[in-house]
Design an enzyme around this catalytic site. Structure first.
Site, PDB file in Angstrom:
ATOM      1  N   SER A  21     -10.642  -0.644   3.393  1.00 31.03           N
ATOM      2  CA  SER A  21      -9.926  -0.835   4.659  1.00 31.03           C
ATOM      3  C   SER A  21      -9.487   0.521   5.192  1.00 31.03           C
ATOM      4  CB  SER A  21      -8.665  -1.669   4.444  1.00 31.03           C
ATOM      5  OG  SER A  21      -8.979  -2.927   3.912  1.00 31.03           O
TER       6      SER A  21
ATOM      7  N   ARG B 236       0.831  -1.221   0.000  1.00 35.38           N
ATOM      8  CA  ARG B 236       0.000   0.000   0.000  1.00 35.38           C
ATOM      9  C   ARG B 236       0.868   1.276   0.000  1.00 35.38           C
ATOM     10  NH1 ARG B 236      -3.167  -3.673  -0.603  1.00 35.38           N
ATOM     11  NH2 ARG B 236      -5.281  -3.783   0.278  1.00 35.38           N
TER      12      ARG B 236
ATOM     13  N   GLU C  57      -5.075   3.922   6.326  1.00 33.28           N
ATOM     14  CA  GLU C  57      -4.736   3.726   4.909  1.00 33.28           C
ATOM     15  C   GLU C  57      -5.126   4.954   4.066  1.00 33.28           C
ATOM     16  OE1 GLU C  57      -5.514  -0.387   3.052  1.00 33.28           O
ATOM     17  OE2 GLU C  57      -6.370   0.990   1.608  1.00 33.28           O
TER      18      GLU C  57
HETATM   19  N1  EPU Z   1     -11.108 -10.786  10.404  1.00 30.12           N
HETATM   20  C1  EPU Z   1     -11.861 -10.890  11.533  1.00 30.12           C
HETATM   21  N2  EPU Z   1     -12.842  -9.965  11.759  1.00 30.12           N
HETATM   22  C2  EPU Z   1     -13.090  -8.967  10.892  1.00 30.12           C
HETATM   23  C3  EPU Z   1     -12.312  -8.849   9.731  1.00 30.12           C
HETATM   24  C4  EPU Z   1     -11.317  -9.756   9.496  1.00 30.12           C
HETATM   25  O1  EPU Z   1     -11.677 -11.782  12.347  1.00 30.12           O
HETATM   26  O2  EPU Z   1     -13.986  -8.163  11.178  1.00 30.12           O
HETATM   27  C5  EPU Z   1     -10.067 -11.776  10.164  1.00 30.12           C
HETATM   28  C6  EPU Z   1     -10.592 -12.994   9.437  1.00 30.12           C
HETATM   29  O3  EPU Z   1     -10.067 -14.142  10.026  1.00 30.12           O
HETATM   30  C7  EPU Z   1     -10.024 -12.910   8.052  1.00 30.12           C
HETATM   31  C8  EPU Z   1      -8.763 -12.090   8.262  1.00 30.12           C
HETATM   32  O4  EPU Z   1      -9.035 -11.228   9.372  1.00 30.12           O
HETATM   33  O5  EPU Z   1      -9.726 -14.166   7.544  1.00 30.12           O
HETATM   34  C9  EPU Z   1      -8.409 -11.237   7.072  1.00 30.12           C
HETATM   35  O6  EPU Z   1      -9.559 -10.550   6.595  1.00 30.12           O
HETATM   36  P1  EPU Z   1      -9.801 -10.314   5.037  1.00 30.12           P
HETATM   37  O7  EPU Z   1      -9.590 -11.570   4.280  1.00 30.12           O
HETATM   38  O8  EPU Z   1     -11.110  -9.620   4.855  1.00 30.12           O
HETATM   39  O9  EPU Z   1      -8.615  -9.385   4.616  1.00 30.12           O
HETATM   40  P2  EPU Z   1      -7.986  -8.109   5.316  1.00 30.12           P
HETATM   41  O10 EPU Z   1      -6.593  -8.433   5.694  1.00 30.12           O
HETATM   42  O11 EPU Z   1      -8.902  -7.622   6.373  1.00 30.12           O
HETATM   43  C10 EPU Z   1      -6.985  -7.176   3.107  1.00 30.12           C
HETATM   44  C11 EPU Z   1      -6.972  -5.859   2.386  1.00 30.12           C
HETATM   45  C12 EPU Z   1      -8.262  -5.661   1.619  1.00 30.12           C
HETATM   46  C13 EPU Z   1      -8.427  -6.802   0.635  1.00 30.12           C
HETATM   47  C14 EPU Z   1      -8.438  -8.121   1.417  1.00 30.12           C
HETATM   48  C15 EPU Z   1      -8.461  -9.304   0.487  1.00 30.12           C
HETATM   49  C16 EPU Z   1      -5.561  -4.387   3.680  1.00 30.12           C
HETATM   50  C17 EPU Z   1      -5.493  -3.223   4.621  1.00 30.12           C
HETATM   51  N3  EPU Z   1      -6.775  -4.788   3.329  1.00 30.12           N
HETATM   52  O12 EPU Z   1      -8.004  -7.076   4.096  1.00 30.12           O
HETATM   53  O13 EPU Z   1      -8.136  -4.464   0.874  1.00 30.12           O
HETATM   54  O14 EPU Z   1      -9.618  -6.696  -0.111  1.00 30.12           O
HETATM   55  O15 EPU Z   1      -7.217  -8.222   2.190  1.00 30.12           O
HETATM   56  O16 EPU Z   1      -7.233  -9.424  -0.147  1.00 30.12           O
HETATM   57  O17 EPU Z   1      -4.523  -4.888   3.269  1.00 30.12           O
HETATM   58  C18 EPU Z   1      -8.525  -2.122   0.952  1.00 30.12           C
HETATM   59  O18 EPU Z   1      -7.303  -1.981   0.974  1.00 30.12           O
HETATM   60  O19 EPU Z   1      -9.313  -1.140   0.948  1.00 30.12           O
HETATM   61  C19 EPU Z   1      -9.088  -3.467   0.979  1.00 30.12           C
HETATM   62  C20 EPU Z   1     -10.385  -3.711   1.084  1.00 30.12           C
END
Ligand code: EPU
Length: 374
Positions: free
Chosen positions: A274, A200, A370
């Site tokens: 995010s 990012r 972010e």
């Molecule tokens: N989780 C929870 N509770 C929540 C949210 C997440 O327990 O409320 C846990 C879950 O276990 C889940 C893990 O966190 O498996 C990761 O969550 P998720 O797969 O939704 O991915 P993320 O790490 O929260 C990142 C990116 C997203 C992108 C997704 C999918 C960042 C800051 N965010 O989110 O990007 O869509 O991976 O690749 O890196 C964005 O940057 O705006 C964005 C949406």
């Protein structure tokens, strides 16, 4: 006061008077500071940021090409203003009116700009919608960007934070870009190495942040394509659809389905995706945390550090689905802050600070926002 500033001030005051007249219902001549440019004053930015924050810009220009940027640079009254370059407004939190010139990138066009043994090169203008661009490449039969489907925002903004999702980051398919350099007045070309991409992050958040305005981006899309199913949730979604050999279009549809389930549609609920980056900690710190929190969700990095799922940390602090007035935390993904009504940027920042404090207290981890906060 130097003459040039006096002229700018008197022009600004007459423009200001015209705006006031317009509000009183008199005939309104759009203010023009430079004869070639349609500068609008007191422009509402509500429809131009996906949080739907009601803030104004003192000056606003829809930029349709490099000539507009040259004209801004050549105009002393305009070039001295603070600048905010706006794409889809999907990575921005406005906490106040913007006292300066908003440059809204609106240049359009997509072309196949080259071809060699390994790749097809596709060039898109900065003002194209990112998702529409991804869908265009897939419709032409050029795979590569499918995991990045449905990310809000514009093509021109995509390299700034090196957008990424579902196992793919923009830098993998990025070839080069052209940008207007406000310092020299030249159009410069940057390669992938020049952009200093990281998670990012890019040079456009650092050395070039005040200088360069991205005009167009070229992607190298692979002729020999392999689906990227590294992200477990994506593989599971395709299994559930009984697709064992997915096409790029199948992957795009699966990503769209996952995103639509978890992330709020910014046209319905204001948000900027995010709100925090996933924080990286050292392996030692990760191992300590794991003893106290065996369920910790994490991603090991190639440099030895470990990225933690910020959404999980926030969720553990009990914030998911909670709100402070009209500023809320999305009920399906705790990493996304939402505007539940008429939230101001300051209310959203207050909520963000409360979340940061709780995560710091419970896990001793600092969350970094972010979006760009103005
Ligand atoms: N989780 C929870 N509770 C929540 C949210 C997440 O327990 O409320 C846990 C879950 O276990 C889940 C893990 O966190 O498996 C990761 O969550 P998720 O797969 O939704 O991915 P993320 O790490 O929260 C990142 C990116 C997203 C992108 C997704 C999918 C960042 C800051 N965010 O989110 O990007 O869509 O991976 O690749 O890196 C964005 O940057 O705006 C964005 C949406």
């Amino acid at each position: 006061m130097p003459r040039i500033i006096e002229e700018a001030v008197s022009l600004f005051l007459s423009v200001d008077q015209q705006v006031k007249d317009a509000h009183r219902g008199r005939r309104y001549n759009p203010p023009v500071m430079n004869s070639q440019l349609d500068i609008r004053h007191d422009q509402s930015l509500r429809a131009l940021n996906t949080f739907g924050i009601d803030a104004k810009a003192s000056a606003y220009l829809q930029v349709c090409g490099v000539e507009h940027l040259r004209a801004v640079r050549d105009d002393p009254a305009l070039s001295s203003l603070r600048r905010l370059v706006l794409g889809g407004g999907s990575n921005l939190l406005l906490t106040r009116d913007f006292d300066g010139l908003v440059l809204h990138m609106s240049n359009k066009g997509i072309v196949v700009s080259g071809d060699d043994e390994r790749s097809v090169y596709v060039t898109a203008q900065a003002g194209e919608s990112w998702h529409d661009f991804v869908q265009w490449t897939l419709a032409q039969g050029y795979p590569g960007l499918e995991n990045l489907s449905l990310i809000p925002g514009s093509v021109g903004a995509s390299p700034i934070q090196n957008i990424g999702a579902y196992g793919t980051e923009l830098e993998e398919y990025f070839h080069s870009l052209k940008a207007f350099d406000f310092q020299t007045g030249d159009v410069i070309e940057l390669s992938r190495a020049d952009c200093c991409f990281a998670y990012r992050d890019s040079i456009f958040k650092h050395e070039l942040s005040e200088r360069a305005v991205i005009l167009e981006v070229t992607f190298a899309l692979p002729k020999r394509w392999q689906p990227n199913l590294r992200y477990a949730e994506l593989a599971t979604e395709l299994e559930a659809r009984a697709i064992s050999q997915p096409t790029a279009k199948d992957i795009s549809e699966a990503v769209i389905a996952i995103r639509s389930r978890k992330l709020p549609d910014p046209t319905k609920i204001g948000n900027a995706g995010s709100f925090f980056k996933n924080p990286a900690v050292s392996r030692e710190r990760y191992e300590q945390l794991l003893i106290e929190h065996p369920q910790l969700v994490s991603y090991p990095q190639t440099d030895g550090s470990v990225k933690l799922a910020a959404g999980w940390l926030i969720d553990q602090c009990g914030w998911k689905g909670k709100s402070l007035g009209p500023a809320g935390v999305h009920d399906k993904q705790a990493l996304v802050l939402v505007n539940l009504g008429e939230a101001t940027g300051s209310q959203l920042m207050k909520l963000a600070s409360r979340i940061q404090e709780d995560v710091k207290e419970r896990f001793d981890v600092v969350l970094e926002p972010e979006p760009i906060v103005i």
